[in-house]
Design a protein around this motif. Sequence first.
Motif, PDB file in Angstrom:
ATOM      1  N   UNK A  57       0.859  -1.183   0.000  1.00 53.12           N
ATOM      2  CA  UNK A  57       0.000   0.000   0.000  1.00 53.12           C
ATOM      3  C   UNK A  57       0.893   1.230   0.000  1.00 53.12           C
ATOM      4  N   UNK A  58       0.347   2.387  -0.415  1.00 54.77           N
ATOM      5  CA  UNK A  58       1.150   3.608  -0.373  1.00 54.77           C
ATOM      6  C   UNK A  58       1.420   3.966   1.083  1.00 54.77           C
ATOM      7  N   UNK A  59       2.595   4.526   1.336  1.00 52.67           N
ATOM      8  CA  UNK A  59       2.999   4.899   2.693  1.00 52.67           C
ATOM      9  C   UNK A  59       2.452   6.284   3.033  1.00 52.67           C
ATOM     10  N   UNK A  60       1.601   6.311   4.094  1.00 55.01           N
ATOM     11  CA  UNK A  60       1.056   7.562   4.615  1.00 55.01           C
ATOM     12  C   UNK A  60       1.355   7.556   6.109  1.00 55.01           C
ATOM     13  N   UNK A  61       2.306   8.402   6.536  1.00 51.35           N
ATOM     14  CA  UNK A  61       2.772   8.326   7.935  1.00 51.35           C
ATOM     15  C   UNK A  61       2.788   9.706   8.554  1.00 51.35           C
ATOM     16  N   UNK A  62       2.484   9.752   9.865  1.00 49.44           N
ATOM     17  CA  UNK A  62       2.546  11.020  10.596  1.00 49.44           C
ATOM     18  C   UNK A  62       2.820  10.717  12.060  1.00 49.44           C
ATOM     19  N   UNK A  63       3.997  11.120  12.512  1.00 49.85           N
ATOM     20  CA  UNK A  63       4.387  10.969  13.917  1.00 49.85           C
ATOM     21  C   UNK A  63       4.182   9.548  14.449  1.00 49.85           C
ATOM     22  N   UNK A 119      -2.851  11.656   3.001  1.00 51.29           N
ATOM     23  CA  UNK A 119      -2.744  10.580   2.013  1.00 51.29           C
ATOM     24  C   UNK A 119      -2.543  11.158   0.621  1.00 51.29           C
ATOM     25  N   UNK A 120      -3.305  12.208   0.290  1.00 46.76           N
ATOM     26  CA  UNK A 120      -3.201  12.814  -1.044  1.00 46.76           C
ATOM     27  C   UNK A 120      -1.835  13.488  -1.218  1.00 46.76           C
ATOM     28  N   UNK A 121      -1.295  14.031  -0.122  1.00 47.47           N
ATOM     29  CA  UNK A 121       0.060  14.597  -0.192  1.00 47.47           C
ATOM     30  C   UNK A 121       1.078  13.502  -0.514  1.00 47.47           C
ATOM     31  N   UNK A 122       0.854  12.322   0.118  1.00 52.39           N
ATOM     32  CA  UNK A 122       1.794  11.210  -0.095  1.00 52.39           C
ATOM     33  C   UNK A 122       1.625  10.617  -1.491  1.00 52.39           C
ATOM     34  N   UNK A 123       0.363  10.619  -1.991  1.00 53.63           N
ATOM     35  CA  UNK A 123       0.085   9.960  -3.269  1.00 53.63           C
ATOM     36  C   UNK A 123      -1.100  10.657  -3.936  1.00 53.63           C
ATOM     37  N   UNK A 124      -0.825  11.695  -4.738  1.00 52.95           N
ATOM     38  CA  UNK A 124      -1.888  12.530  -5.321  1.00 52.95           C
ATOM     39  C   UNK A 124      -2.976  11.771  -6.079  1.00 52.95           C
ATOM     40  N   UNK A 125      -2.633  10.592  -6.634  1.00 52.96           N
ATOM     41  CA  UNK A 125      -3.638   9.844  -7.409  1.00 52.96           C
ATOM     42  C   UNK A 125      -4.866   9.471  -6.566  1.00 52.96           C
ATOM     43  N   UNK A 126      -4.706   9.434  -5.207  1.00 51.44           N
ATOM     44  CA  UNK A 126      -5.874   9.098  -4.376  1.00 51.44           C
ATOM     45  C   UNK A 126      -7.042  10.035  -4.684  1.00 51.44           C
ATOM     46  N   UNK A 127      -6.727  11.317  -4.950  1.00 49.09           N
ATOM     47  CA  UNK A 127      -7.813  12.278  -5.231  1.00 49.09           C
ATOM     48  C   UNK A 127      -8.577  11.873  -6.485  1.00 49.09           C
TER      49      UNK A 127
END
Length: 145
Positions: A57-63, A119-127
Motif C-alpha cells: 500500500x502507499x505509505x502515509x505516515x505522521x508521527x 494521504x493525497x500529499x503522499x500519493x496525489x492519485x488518491x484524489x
Amino acid sequence: GMPLTGEYEPSPAEWARKQVEEFESSGGTQGTTLHGRPVIILTTRGAKSGKIRKSPLMRVEHEGAYAIVASLGGAPKHPVWYHNVVADPRVELQDGPVRKDYLAREVTGEEKALWWSRAVTAYPDYDDYQRKTDRQIPVFVLEPA
Ligand SMILES: C[C@H](OP(=O)(O)OC[C@@H](O)[C@@H](O)[C@@H](O)Cn1c2nc(=O)[nH]c(=O)c-2cc2ccc(O)cc21)C(=O)N[C@@H](CCC(=O)N[C@@H](CCC(=O)O)C(=O)O)C(=O)O
C-alpha cells in the motif's frame, strides 16, 4: 503485541505479489516504491480463511502513526483486505526494514479529512480515485499496538 501467525497465502494479483516478494526478500530495501512514491507492506489475517495476507500500500505516515487507504484505484468495491482489517484490527506494517504490530481503526469525519489530506500529499492519485467513484474510499489509522 502478538505477531500474526498462520499460513501465508500470496496475492493472486501478480503485481502486488511480486512487489511483496521483492520488498521482503530485500529486507525492505527494494520494491519499496510505486511511481517513485514510498510503499509499505500491510499484513492482515484473512477474515474467512484465517490465512496471512500481504498487501503493498502507499505509505502515509505522521508521527509514528500510519494511514492505509482502501482505494483499489477507485474501483466500485472495496479491496478484499478491507474486510480482513474490519474483522481483525491487529495488523502488521513493514516500512522499509522496520516491521511492527499496529491496531487499525477506521476513521470518519474530521479525522478522516485530516488523514485524507495527508494521504493525497503522499500519493496525489488518491484524489483522482475518489473522484471517479461513488464509493467512499475507507481510511484506517494504524497506531502502534
Ligand atoms: C486480489 C485480492 O486483493 P485485495 O485484498 O482485494 O487487494 C487489492 C489491492 O488493494 C492490493 O492488491 C494492493 O496491494 C494494491 N495496491 C494498493 N491498493 C490499495 O487499495 N491502496 C493502495 O494504496 C495501494 C498501493 C499499492 C502499491 C503498490 C502495489 O504493488 C499495490 C498497491 C486478493 O488478494 N484476493 C484473494 C482473497 C484475499 C483475502 O484476503 N481473502 C480473505 C477473505 C476476506 C473476505 O472475503 O471477507 C481470506 O483469506 O479469508 C483471492 O481472490 O483469493
